[in-house]
Design an enzyme around this catalytic site. Sequence first.
Site, short mmCIF file in Angstrom:
data_model
loop_
_atom_site.label_atom_id
_atom_site.label_comp_id
_atom_site.label_asym_id
_atom_site.label_seq_id
_atom_site.Cartn_x
_atom_site.Cartn_y
_atom_site.Cartn_z
N TYR A 139 -12.61 -1.99 -3.42
CA TYR A 139 -13.00 -2.19 -2.08
C TYR A 139 -14.52 -2.22 -1.94
O TYR A 139 -15.11 -1.83 -0.81
CB TYR A 139 -12.32 -1.22 -1.14
CG TYR A 139 -10.91 -1.67 -0.97
CD1 TYR A 139 -10.71 -2.91 -0.02
CD2 TYR A 139 -9.74 -0.88 -1.33
CE1 TYR A 139 -9.55 -3.05 0.18
CE2 TYR A 139 -8.63 -1.12 -1.07
CZ TYR A 139 -8.27 -2.33 -0.20
OH TYR A 139 -7.09 -2.59 0.14
N HIS A 199 -1.93 -5.71 1.57
CA HIS A 199 -3.44 -6.21 1.43
C HIS A 199 -3.12 -7.70 1.01
O HIS A 199 -2.25 -7.98 0.31
CB HIS A 199 -4.31 -5.58 0.43
CG HIS A 199 -5.50 -6.48 0.11
ND1 HIS A 199 -6.57 -6.58 0.66
CD2 HIS A 199 -5.61 -7.07 -0.97
CE1 HIS A 199 -7.35 -7.30 0.00
NE2 HIS A 199 -6.80 -7.55 -1.12
N LYS A 219 0.79 -1.38 -0.02
CA LYS A 219 0.20 -0.03 0.13
C LYS A 219 1.03 1.33 0.30
O LYS A 219 1.87 1.34 0.31
CB LYS A 219 -1.08 0.06 1.20
CG LYS A 219 -1.96 -1.24 1.19
CD LYS A 219 -3.03 -1.02 2.11
CE LYS A 219 -3.92 -2.43 2.38
NZ LYS A 219 -5.03 -2.00 3.50
N ARG A 239 -1.89 -14.80 4.58
CA ARG A 239 -2.56 -14.10 5.75
C ARG A 239 -1.54 -14.34 7.04
O ARG A 239 -1.89 -13.41 7.82
CB ARG A 239 -4.06 -14.26 5.75
CG ARG A 239 -4.91 -13.78 4.67
CD ARG A 239 -6.09 -14.19 4.54
NE ARG A 239 -7.04 -13.48 5.40
CZ ARG A 239 -7.55 -12.33 5.40
NH1 ARG A 239 -7.24 -11.56 4.48
NH2 ARG A 239 -8.31 -11.88 6.46
N GLU A 276 -9.52 -10.03 -7.71
CA GLU A 276 -8.56 -9.17 -7.34
C GLU A 276 -7.51 -9.19 -8.54
O GLU A 276 -6.96 -8.27 -8.97
CB GLU A 276 -8.15 -9.31 -5.91
CG GLU A 276 -9.34 -8.83 -5.00
CD GLU A 276 -8.78 -9.14 -3.51
OE1 GLU A 276 -7.70 -9.57 -3.36
OE2 GLU A 276 -9.60 -8.78 -2.79
N PHE A 327 -15.01 2.92 7.67
CA PHE A 327 -13.51 3.32 7.28
C PHE A 327 -13.57 3.50 5.84
O PHE A 327 -12.41 3.65 5.32
CB PHE A 327 -13.00 2.35 8.02
CG PHE A 327 -13.18 0.86 7.32
CD1 PHE A 327 -12.56 0.36 6.08
CD2 PHE A 327 -13.92 0.24 8.26
CE1 PHE A 327 -12.99 -0.70 5.89
CE2 PHE A 327 -14.21 -1.23 7.78
CZ PHE A 327 -13.83 -1.54 6.70
N ASN A 387 -2.33 0.01 6.83
CA ASN A 387 -1.63 -1.57 7.41
C ASN A 387 -0.57 -1.94 6.36
O ASN A 387 -0.60 -3.24 6.51
CB ASN A 387 -2.87 -2.29 7.71
CG ASN A 387 -3.69 -2.53 6.69
OD1 ASN A 387 -3.60 -2.21 5.70
ND2 ASN A 387 -4.60 -3.44 6.91
N ARG A 411 2.55 -6.86 9.04
CA ARG A 411 1.85 -5.88 9.35
C ARG A 411 2.29 -5.17 10.71
O ARG A 411 2.55 -3.83 11.20
CB ARG A 411 0.42 -6.07 9.58
CG ARG A 411 -0.46 -6.03 8.31
CD ARG A 411 -1.44 -6.40 8.21
NE ARG A 411 -2.50 -5.99 7.03
CZ ARG A 411 -3.34 -6.82 6.70
NH1 ARG A 411 -3.94 -7.74 7.19
NH2 ARG A 411 -4.27 -6.45 5.53
P1 CMP Z 1 -7.39 -4.78 3.53
O1 CMP Z 1 -6.80 -6.16 4.04
O2 CMP Z 1 -6.86 -3.94 2.50
O3 CMP Z 1 -8.79 -4.78 3.36
C1 CMP Z 1 -9.85 -3.77 3.87
C2 CMP Z 1 -9.17 -2.54 4.48
O4 CMP Z 1 -9.85 -1.55 5.02
C3 CMP Z 1 -8.01 -2.94 5.63
O5 CMP Z 1 -7.07 -3.70 4.80
C4 CMP Z 1 -7.68 -1.71 6.20
O6 CMP Z 1 -6.81 -1.21 5.45
C5 CMP Z 1 -9.10 -1.06 6.03
N1 CMP Z 1 -9.56 -0.83 7.33
C6 CMP Z 1 -9.77 0.46 8.13
N2 CMP Z 1 -10.56 0.08 9.20
C7 CMP Z 1 -10.74 -1.14 9.08
C8 CMP Z 1 -11.61 -1.85 10.16
N3 CMP Z 1 -12.29 -1.46 11.19
N4 CMP Z 1 -11.70 -3.13 9.72
C9 CMP Z 1 -11.46 -3.83 8.60
N5 CMP Z 1 -10.42 -3.12 7.72
C10 CMP Z 1 -10.36 -1.72 8.13
#
Ligand code: CMP
Length: 140
Positions: A51, A117, A11, A87, A128, A59, A114, A104
């Site tokens: 997304y 992804h 990211k 993961r 994706e 968020f 974070n 992470r």
């Molecule tokens: P990602 O794995 O890219 O998938 C969805 C993204 O939403 C997640 O990582 C975070 O960067 C973002 N995000 C922000 N807040 C939240 C939350 N409370 N729960 C889940 N995803 C979140």
Amino acid sequence: MNGDYTFSIVKPDALSTGKAGQILAMINEAGFEIAAMKLTRMTLQHAESFYSVHKGKPFFSNLVELMTSGPVIVMILRHNNAVEEFRKLIGSTDPAKAEPGTIRKKFASSITKNAVHGSDSDENAVRESNFFFSETERFL
Ligand code: CMP
């Protein structure tokens, strides 16, 4: 039988803090092979569509803002049981809850910023991957 492929994004927060090289090294050292890779920048439409499952969540706007704020590295990765193994390598979405030694835990600064992804299912890995890569851009 679980699939051999997952999809990942390094990211914008990880690129802007200069952590992309260390993240790619960890992915490599964990045994993932790169089947496809590019540096790109998501438009607003790209981020909202990619997304879309999170549309309406509190968020969502912060997530779209981050994902369009700078370049990203998108990748298709190969490994046995790829989605689950990747993961494990990246750790919990919230870096505060991520296991020590995960990407992470090491490089994320918040639940939004974070660092990486990873697909959450084989079905989403396919969706994706197809979002970013054509057949001629894949090599494994
Ligand atoms: P990602 O794995 O890219 O998938 C969805 C993204 O939403 C997640 O990582 C975070 O960067 C973002 N995000 C922000 N807040 C939240 C939350 N409370 N729960 C889940 N995803 C979140």
